[in-house]
Design an enzyme around this catalytic site. Structure first.
Site, mmCIF file in Angstrom:
data_model
loop_
_atom_site.group_PDB
_atom_site.id
_atom_site.type_symbol
_atom_site.label_atom_id
_atom_site.label_comp_id
_atom_site.label_asym_id
_atom_site.label_seq_id
_atom_site.Cartn_x
_atom_site.Cartn_y
_atom_site.Cartn_z
ATOM 1 N N SER A 209 8.429 -4.750 6.265
ATOM 2 C CA SER A 209 8.117 -6.082 6.956
ATOM 3 C C SER A 209 8.842 -7.148 6.900
ATOM 4 O O SER A 209 8.577 -8.437 6.705
ATOM 5 C CB SER A 209 6.819 -6.297 6.755
ATOM 6 O OG SER A 209 5.760 -5.232 6.990
ATOM 7 N N ARG B 294 0.763 -1.223 0.036
ATOM 8 C CA ARG B 294 0.075 -0.191 0.109
ATOM 9 C C ARG B 294 0.763 1.297 -0.028
ATOM 10 O O ARG B 294 2.053 1.108 0.538
ATOM 11 C CB ARG B 294 -0.821 -0.001 1.229
ATOM 12 C CG ARG B 294 -1.878 -1.267 1.212
ATOM 13 C CD ARG B 294 -3.025 -0.727 2.115
ATOM 14 N NE ARG B 294 -2.704 -0.621 3.515
ATOM 15 C CZ ARG B 294 -3.552 0.009 4.447
ATOM 16 N NH1 ARG B 294 -4.681 0.343 4.068
ATOM 17 N NH2 ARG B 294 -3.122 -0.044 5.757
ATOM 18 N N ASP C 282 6.542 -3.567 10.264
ATOM 19 C CA ASP C 282 4.939 -3.616 10.469
ATOM 20 C C ASP C 282 4.821 -3.843 12.053
ATOM 21 O O ASP C 282 3.622 -3.115 12.407
ATOM 22 C CB ASP C 282 4.312 -4.610 9.736
ATOM 23 C CG ASP C 282 4.824 -6.073 9.682
ATOM 24 O OD1 ASP C 282 5.756 -6.408 10.538
ATOM 25 O OD2 ASP C 282 4.208 -6.939 9.204
HETATM 26 C C1 GLC Z 1 8.047 -11.773 8.797
HETATM 27 C C2 GLC Z 1 9.055 -10.870 8.870
HETATM 28 C C3 GLC Z 1 8.828 -9.773 9.915
HETATM 29 C C4 GLC Z 1 7.491 -9.253 9.937
HETATM 30 C C5 GLC Z 1 6.570 -10.277 9.838
HETATM 31 C C6 GLC Z 1 5.005 -10.024 10.023
HETATM 32 O O1 GLC Z 1 8.196 -12.468 10.055
HETATM 33 O O2 GLC Z 1 10.416 -11.137 8.958
HETATM 34 O O3 GLC Z 1 9.539 -8.518 9.871
HETATM 35 O O4 GLC Z 1 7.094 -8.298 10.829
HETATM 36 O O5 GLC Z 1 6.751 -11.496 9.049
HETATM 37 O O6 GLC Z 1 4.675 -9.441 8.539
#
Ligand code: GLC
Ligand code: BG6
Ligand code: GLC
Length: 839
Positions: free
Chosen positions: A602, A539, A656
């Site tokens: 993320s 997004r 995230d």
């Molecule tokens: C994966 C990523 C992590 C993220 C999670 C949720 O574990 O390594 O950074 O927070 O996914 O999206």
């Protein structure tokens, strides 16, 4: 010559006169075709009423679901015990259904008496008696000390909610044991069997005798879908479409319905055809007012009907010169076997004379002829009535199947049907006349209903065994409290390793400092761009924060990231991201505006400040080349430069989980944990600076991105990983990595289910052992299917409460995602740079 003719003439005349006399007397018992069609239509209505939920409670024909869903398919096998209680004879049997696909059934059986003091005494004693007979049988046949499944043929109306349970609605026929009605006969018998400690028997199926009969016949003729008993009592069952059975959930397939047609007329709907003889018989029965249809038809009553009629005729001076014997006055003195004998083709008349003489009567030739005809009228009416109800069932079957012509088989049993010389052909003829558009085969069940009951039990025991094996597989996923406490302890230890300088390099839970040191305080303001990459959607957002009122407005657009870009080169990925930003700016009319940007990225990043983040390694579905070990902010900046269309001030890169923590913290300053249970699984929390050995300074707190998805990558939770987890891991983009994430997050749960389904199918426990092409396709079983079946958030909250009883945790859903949080961090970072370190 003349004398012979004269004799013949005399005899014919005599016969005619007697028949006329009887016909006149029994005028009401002779049913025209019109009347039979009318009764047939009434019974069709009764079936409807019994099947529909709102009318069932008051319907007299109960249409009881039997939970028998399929006729035998020949694959049944094993050794079973069987009880057959409720017909004229009580039997215990051992049934051996063939192995190796040879359709073969071997039975050994023994009859036991059912004295009146048992079947009309105390209910518990009845079941004890039955259990004793079973024990005796097992003793004689040397079957003790071995486990047996048992099928119970119990020929009375029972309300079932499953195959192995049935609540007796009411006794019928000769039985009237106290304290049984309204109780589950399976548990009554199970309890009674407990006394015999050397008997290991599991009652797997309760079936009515009609059902047993249908199944017995269906084993030999797969067209058989109706079972009829014309014995001591009378009844029928047939296969009904599930969609018509209101009382049972589900619309697929068919289920056998035990009609209990014996009760037809109990609401007064047959009063026009019942005669004074029927009323008298009913009054003298064990269950007055009940089973009125049965009392016009079945073996327990036909002889008695004949006796009542003969007595009346004698009283009226129409028989025996008006003489009556005391035997003729005695209930039960004429039995159905007598009726059958009197109607025998050749010896019938002689038999009649003998039977009447045994009753202490002195019948004339004319009397014998008349009595024989009485028998014929009574048994013919019985066949007619059965035919009408059976015709209604056949019509229903034909209509259910939407066929112009129905070809079907009816399984038949019962002493009246079997021993009466004329009965079967009369019944068949009338049925064929009433339903000319059905080709009906009548098949006599030679071996009673037990063979069929054994088939039902065989299927039930197969289902039970399958259920057990499925439960064993699924048990691997049901973690005990002990196991969970173990996981909790290990996780706790891993968190410590990640924080400590010495152990950090080898730690699987990376505990990455985020350089976010506080919650937004409401003074943030301004216009920001945010990117949110790494969840299900990519997004781009515009976030407008107004200070003071904690109000935030957001505009966003979702963009797809094609697989070939997620797994292409890093340059392609970042160019694509910038392309999306350009589209968004265009769309918002913001081209050229130089906005501060917060980047929710993320994936695990090693940060040295809020705006620097080196990708440790891709996780989830990403695997673009040349990114690992690179600073993602730099990569984004370079891509913007390459495009050379606009400039952006990249102020913060955040995980995230951190974005989520900030989003929720903006509303609730007590919020100190951010958790993502999405495509991936991860958590961040506010840690004391003094515990974070990788960052200078001891004052205050900093948010730590745990990257707990990597928990277990050193094998420390292998004890709870299953073969399915291993399979999912091996088929993933990053084998061996993110083991905990692969047991918990959305990207993998559906895959785990798919692996289980494949295995259960291979074991022949599902889908008839056939693995479809689609089931072989990775990712076909989406995690959203699971959430349509199960609620996860409740389980998560309950387990946290159980394992951390001293923490009072409120779970707040981040409605706005992590983009808003990223913008808030950007706002804070813009104000104080650098945000954490005071120095
Ligand atoms: C994966 C990523 C992590 C993220 C999670 C949720 O574990 O390594 O950074 O927070 O996914 O999206
Ligand atoms: C037997 C069946 O053959 O027929 C029994 O095995 C059934 O289950 C019986 O109850 C019905 O006929 P009758 O005449 O014995 O009541
Ligand atoms: C009675 C019972 C019924 C049984 C029939 C034949 O009608 O109520 O359950 O099927 O007799 O035995």
């Amino acid at each position: 010559m003349f004398a012979v003719h004269l004799m013949a003439f005399y005899f014919t005349k005599l016969k005619e006169d007697q028949i006329k006399k009887v016909d006149r007397f029994l005028y009401h018992m002779r049913l025209s075709d019109e009347t039979l069609l009318d009764i047939m239509a009434r019974f069709q209505g009764e079936m409807e009423r019994g099947l529909a939920k709102d009318t069932n409670p008051t319907a007299s024909v109960k249409m009881l679901p039997t939970f028998v869903r399929a006729i035998p398919d020949g694959s049944e096998n094993g050794e079973f015990l069987s009880l057959d209680l409720g017909g004229s004879k009580f039997r215990v049997l051992k049934v051996q259904v063939s192995e190796e696909g040879k359709q073969q059934v071997q039975m050994e059986s023994q009859f036991y008496p059912t004295p009146n003091e048992i079947i009309r005494g105390n209910g518990s004693e009845l079941f004890e008696y039955v259990a004793d007979c079973l024990a005796d049988f097992m003793q004689t046949k040397d079957l003790k000390n071995k486990k047996f499944p048992l099928g119970l043929t119990f020929s009375f109306p029972c309300r079932q909610t499953k195959l192995e349970e049935g609540v007796l609605i009411s006794w019928t026929k000769k039985f009237k044991a106290r304290g049984v009605q309204g109780t589950d006969v399976v548990s009554r018998l199970t309890n009674a069997m407990k006394k015999h400690e050397d008997m290991d028997v599991d009652i797997l199926a309760l079936v009515n005798d009609t059902v047993g009969t249908m199944m017995t016949c269906a084993y030999d003729d797969p067209y058989c879908e109706v079972g009829v008993i014309i014995g001591t009592g009378t009844n029928a069952c047939y296969m009904e479409d599930m969609s018509n059975i209101d009382l049972v959930e589900g619309d697929e397939g068919r289920m056998c319905i035990n009609t209990e047609w014996g009760a037809f007329g109990d609401d007064g709907s047959l009063e026009d055809i019942r005669t004074e003889f029927d009323r008298e018989l009913d009054l003298g029965s064990l269950n007055p007012g009940k089973q009125l249809f049965e009392k016009m038809i079945s073996g327990l009553y036909l002889g008695e009907l004949v006796r009542i009629i003969l007595l009346k005729m004698a009283k009226a001076g129409l028989l025996f010169g008006g003489e009556k014997s005391s035997a003729l006055h005695t209930k039960g003195k004429i039995e159905t076997r007598h009726v059958a004998a009197m109607e025998k083709y050749k010896e019938g008349l002689a038999n009649t004379r003998e039977i009447l003489a045994d009753l202490g009567l002195e019948p004339s030739e004319a009397d014998c002829i008349a009595v024989q005809h009485v028998c014929t009228v009574v048994s013919f009416r019985s066949a007619n009535l059965c035919a009408a109800a059976l015709a209604a069932i056949l019509t229903r079957l034909r209509e259910n199947k939407k066929l112009a012509r129905l070809r079907t088989t009816v399984g038949m049993d019962g002493t009246l049907y079997k021993i009466h010389p004329q009965y079967p052909k009369r019944l068949h003829k009338v049925v064929r006349k009433l339903v000319p558009n059905c080709d009906v085969r009548f098949l006599l069940s030679e071996s009673g209903s037990t063979k069929g009951a054994a088939m039902v039990t065989a299927v039930a025991s197969r289902v039970q065994a399958q259920r057990k094996r499925i439960d064993q597989v699924l048990a691997l996923f049901q973690l005990t409290r002990e196991q969970l406490v173990g996981v909790q302890g290990k996780m706790r230890a891993e968190l410590e390793y990640g924080l400590k300088r010495q152990t950090h390099p080898l730690a699987t839970v990376k505990m990455l400092p985020t350089y976010v040191c506080g919650m937004p305080d409401g003074t943030e303001k301004g216009k920001f761009l945010a990117l949110d990459l790494g969840g299900t959607n990519f997004r781009v957002l515009l976030v407008k924060i107004r200070s003071g009122r904690r109000s935030v407005r957001m505009y966003n657009k979702i963009f797809a990231i094609p697989l070939e870009i997620m797994q292409g080169t890093g340059e392609e990925l970042f160019d694509h991201i910038v392309q999306c930003i350009a589209d968004f700016l265009d769309y918002m009319g913001l081209k050229g505006a130089q906005l501060p940007l917060g980047f929710t990225f993320s994936f695990p990043c090693r940060q040295t400040s809020i705006d620097k983040g080196t990708l440790v390694g891709w996780t989830k579905g990403f695997k673009a080349t040349d990114c690992e070990g690179e600073d993602v902010v730099d990569m984004l900046r370079e891509a913007i430069k390459r495009r050379n269309e606009f400039d952006l001030d990249i102020v913060a890169v955040v995980n995230d989980t951190v974005g989520t923590l900030m989003t929720c913290g903006y509303e609730d300053p007590n919020c100190e944990i951010g958790l993502i249970a999405g495509t991936g699984s991860n958590l961040c929390y506010m840690e004391e600076m003094r515990n974070i050995e990788l960052v200078e300074g001891d004052e205050g707190k900093m948010c730590i991105n745990t990257e707990w998805g990597g928990f277990g990558d050193n094998g420390c939770i292998d004890d709870i990983r299953t073969q399915y987890d291993t399979e999912v891991d091996e088929g993933s983009l990053n084998p061996g990595k993110q083991r905990y994430e692969k047991m918990t997050s959305g990207m993998y749960l559906g895959e785990i289910v798919r692996q289980i389904l494949i295995d259960l199918t291979k074991q022949g426990l599902l889908f008839r052992g056939q693995i479809s092409e689609r089931l072989r396709t990775r990712g076909i079983f989406e995690t959203k299917f699971l959430s349509q079946i199960e609620s996860f958030s409740r389980i998560l909250q309950e387990t946290v409460k159980e394992l951390a009883p001293r923490c009072d945790v409120a779970f707040v859903l981040s409605e706005d995602g992590s983009g808003k949080g990223a913008a808030l961090i950007t706002a804070v970072a813009k104000r104080f740079h650098p945000p954490c370190n005071e120095n």
